[in-house]
Motif scaffolding. Structure first.
Motif, PDB file in Angstrom:
ATOM      1  N   UNK A   1     -39.211  97.718-105.218  1.00  0.00           N
ATOM      2  CA  UNK A   1     -39.206  96.315-105.638  1.00  0.00           C
ATOM      3  C   UNK A   1     -37.957  96.034-106.463  1.00  0.00           C
ATOM      4  N   UNK A   2     -37.097  95.100-106.034  1.00  0.00           N
ATOM      5  CA  UNK A   2     -35.945  94.712-106.853  1.00  0.00           C
ATOM      6  C   UNK A   2     -36.405  94.040-108.154  1.00  0.00           C
ATOM      7  N   UNK A   3     -35.738  94.377-109.255  1.00  0.00           N
ATOM      8  CA  UNK A   3     -36.121  93.853-110.559  1.00  0.00           C
ATOM      9  C   UNK A   3     -35.025  93.039-111.238  1.00  0.00           C
ATOM     10  N   UNK A   4     -33.770  93.427-111.036  1.00  0.00           N
ATOM     11  CA  UNK A   4     -32.684  92.844-111.821  1.00  0.00           C
ATOM     12  C   UNK A   4     -31.379  92.951-111.053  1.00  0.00           C
ATOM     13  N   UNK A   5     -30.593  91.884-111.083  1.00  0.00           N
ATOM     14  CA  UNK A   5     -29.267  91.831-110.452  1.00  0.00           C
ATOM     15  C   UNK A   5     -28.238  91.737-111.574  1.00  0.00           C
TER      16      UNK A   5
END
Length: 257
Positions: free
Chosen positions: A154-158
């Motif tokens: 799951x992507x959380x932060x860019x």
């Protein structure tokens, strides 16, 4: 201190606090790979974690030993000098790390092989996008299949390059990786890994031709037996078009199941 080759120090304190807070680390043994100058290490310790920090650069190891002498004496921090791809790593529960871009794939595979409860890891954005690429898309590859077989991502932060010193040429993603059992039965995990590696090494070939190109990995007899047992429409496709279930089917046939 200047950053060693391929190491970009995270200097964005807001990002550090976010990353350290994505999972509950209090009272847990947390593995950090590439602590650098220790900004994330400090945030994890402040949240009550016991940290195992693996650092390859001797100068940084020395700097960390001085900066965190009290925490080391108290047993809250253990610094492991060496290459995280091969050094012995003490037992841990959780991983929180900014991985060096050039060895992200090797470290991810090693961590999945060792096992953990959950990991919060930073990658080059393009690399992380390949991890979550679904079948039938241009980004899908060995990394996508192997990670998605054994974990959810799951992507959380860019993060932009300005969050680092020196600034990298790319954006970064922080993702949560949670291990899970494979969604389909896999008779032999090594055979499965070999199938995925061989097929994507010949990704422009059909599955039939790709399997026959794996004669250095599988015996000719097992390859021909598997081909005879697999559906013809599957054999005519290419690896990027296969679902996880179909990789498992191929591997199980090669394993004689």
């Amino acid at each position: 201190m200047s950053a060693p080759r391929d190491q970009h120090f995270l200097v964005d304190h807001w990002a550090v606090e976010k990353i350290a807070g994505f999972v509950e680390v209090s009272g847990r043994r947390v593995l950090e790979i590439g602590p650098g100058e220790g900004i994330l290490t400090r945030a994890l310790l402040d949240r009550g974690a016991t940290v195992i920090a693996v650092e390859i650069d001797p100068a940084l190891v020395e700097e960390l030993e001085i900066a965190f002498a009290d925490e080391i004496d108290e047993g809250r921090l253990e610094i492991v000098p060496g290459d995280a791809k091969k050094v012995d790593i003490p037992p841990f529960d959780i991983v929180v790390a900014n991985l060096p871009y050039s060895v992200s794939s090797q470290l991810t595979f090693r961590l999945l092989a060792i096992g953990f409860e959950v990991a919060v890891l930073m990658y080059q954005k393009e690399f992380a996008q390949r991890m979550i690429a679904p079948p039938g898309t241009s980004n899908v590859g060995r990394l996508s299949v192997m990670v998605q077989t054994y974990a959810s991502v799951k992507p959380l932060l860019d993060l932009s390059p300005t969050s680092f010193r020196p600034r990298p040429q790319v954006r970064s993603w922080v993702v949560r990786i949670t291990p899970r059992d494979p969604p389909y039965p896999i008779a032999d995990r090594q055979v499965y890994a070999d199938v995925v590696r061989v097929l994507f090494s010949h990704r422009r070939k059909t599955i039939r031709k790709g399997l026959r190109s794996g004669k250095d990995t599988f015996s000719p007899g097992s390859i021909e037996r598997a081909i005879a047992e697999l559906p013809d429409d599957l054999l005519q496709r290419r690896p990027e078009d296969l679902a996880l279930e179909e990789f498992a089917l191929i591997a199980n046939r090669l394993a004689g199941c």
